[in-house]
Write an enzyme that holds these catalytic residues in place. Structure first.
Site, short mmCIF file in Angstrom:
data_model
loop_
_atom_site.label_atom_id
_atom_site.label_comp_id
_atom_site.label_asym_id
_atom_site.label_seq_id
_atom_site.Cartn_x
_atom_site.Cartn_y
_atom_site.Cartn_z
CE1 TYR A 269 0.86 0.74 4.48
CE2 TYR A 269 0.40 -1.62 4.37
CZ TYR A 269 0.92 -0.52 5.04
OH TYR A 269 1.53 -0.69 6.26
CG HIS A 316 5.28 2.01 2.24
ND1 HIS A 316 3.95 1.77 2.54
CD2 HIS A 316 5.84 2.45 3.40
CE1 HIS A 316 3.73 2.07 3.81
NE2 HIS A 316 4.87 2.47 4.35
#
Length: 341
Positions: A269, A316
């Site tokens: 994400y 990430h």
């Protein structure tokens, strides 16, 4: 030029039967054509007057800034990624999630607790503003925004006054201003955070919740009411100082949009910094970025502590985020102030 035109339009008459009226008429025609010829010549050489725009070309800008985020032009790369119809902020009206959004967002959850998302939304917008925020774009608006990260490259930058000059100043997580005003400024209009990074805010700052998980929404409700949530996957503040009339929540569908369209599904994400940048592209007309990247010596640490970090760490797609951000720079959608020459 007028003599040449006269020779064409006024050949020598075979008979002298031209009346005074005819002579005057031809004289005025000659003067008119001479004047028109001069105008045509001047138009071709003058950069200021009588410029002719191509037909069927929309030259109107989307805002009144010198450079506007939404001026897509022929930039297919940006147009493919940036979807202005995706709402960045949640309200009651847009809160129903598509099945794919809900499934993806719930897969990020660490908790196995079963909760009713609809009930949580009802509680949220009983407490906090239920508005369609930032739905006022137009050719007369120029909203300048500073996205302020926490990089050590801000130390000694003296960017404070420049940052504070922006209409909107968005800060990320715990980045402080007190004691660092010369380099990071003192103005904060928005602070994007989540429970594990929460700090006290003044009465003028928007708390913008980044809900990685549905428990983050529950924490937000708790911190203004019962104050019973003290732990998520780590201890969190049960309450913070913040203006409940300025609370905003990032839309789970927006988070997925950033992940799908901007990150091309790199990582799990988006990072808080990257989603703050894309949030700014949606609500601002001009975006300037401060405090991202390494220091001049190549170190990755915060300006307020010496804890080493790295953009590739965590869940990430940090390397891809960094490349995308610099692509936005090359395409003149943002400006990046790196704090050193």
């Amino acid at each position: 030029m007028s003599i040449f035109i006269n020779k064409i339009l006024c050949p020598a008459p075979q008979k002298k039967r031209m009346t005074v009226f005819n002579r005057l008429g031809l004289r005025y025609i000659t003067m008119f054509l001479s004047f028109t010829t001069c105008i045509v010549i001047y138009t071709k050489t003058s950069p200021m007057l009588f410029s002719v725009k191509p037909e069927n070309v929309n030259t109107e800008s989307s805002c009144s800034c010198q450079s506007c985020v939404m001026d897509v032009g022929e930039d297919e790369w940006f147009a493919y990624r940036h979807n202005p119809t995706v709402p960045p902020l949640l309200n009651r009206k847009n809160s129903v999630l598509r099945r794919d959004v809900y499934k993806w967002w719930m897969a990020l959850q660490h908790s196995s607790l079963k909760v009713n998302y609809t009930e949580i939304v009802d509680q949220l917008f009983t407490l906090f503003p239920d508005e369609d925020h930032y739905s006022d774009p137009g050719p007369d608006r120029c909203r300048t925004c500073a996205v302020v990260g926490n990089s050590g490259n801000l130390i000694g930058s003296r960017y404070g006054p420049l940052i504070d000059f922006h209409d909107v100043v968005i800060r990320i997580n715990k980045g402080p201003t007190k004691g660092y005003e010369k380099d990071v400024g003192s103005k904060t209009t928005h602070r994007i955070l989540y429970p594990e990074s929460a700090v006290d805010l003044d009465n003028y700052t928007h708390l913008v919740l980044f809900p990685f998980k549905i428990q983050d929404m529950q924490w937000l409700i708790s911190t203004f009411t019962t104050r019973h949530i003290r732990r998520t996957y780590m201890p969190v503040k049960p309450t913070i100082n913040a203006n409940e009339d300025k609370v905003m929540i990032l839309h789970p569908g927006f988070i997925k949009h950033v992940y799908d369209s901007w990150l091309q599904k790199h990582g799990r994400y988006p990072s808080t910094g990257f989603i703050t940048l894309i949030f700014a592209l949606h609500i601002c007309d001009e975006v300037n970025v401060f405090g991202f990247g390494a220091s001049s010596g190549g170190a990755w640490h915060h300006y307020f502590d010496k804890t080493n970090t790295h953009f590739k760490a965590g869940p990430h797609g940090g390397d891809f985020e960094n490349k995308t951000m610099h692509e936005l720079l090359q395409r003149k959608k943002i400006s990046i102030y790196k704090g050193f020459k």
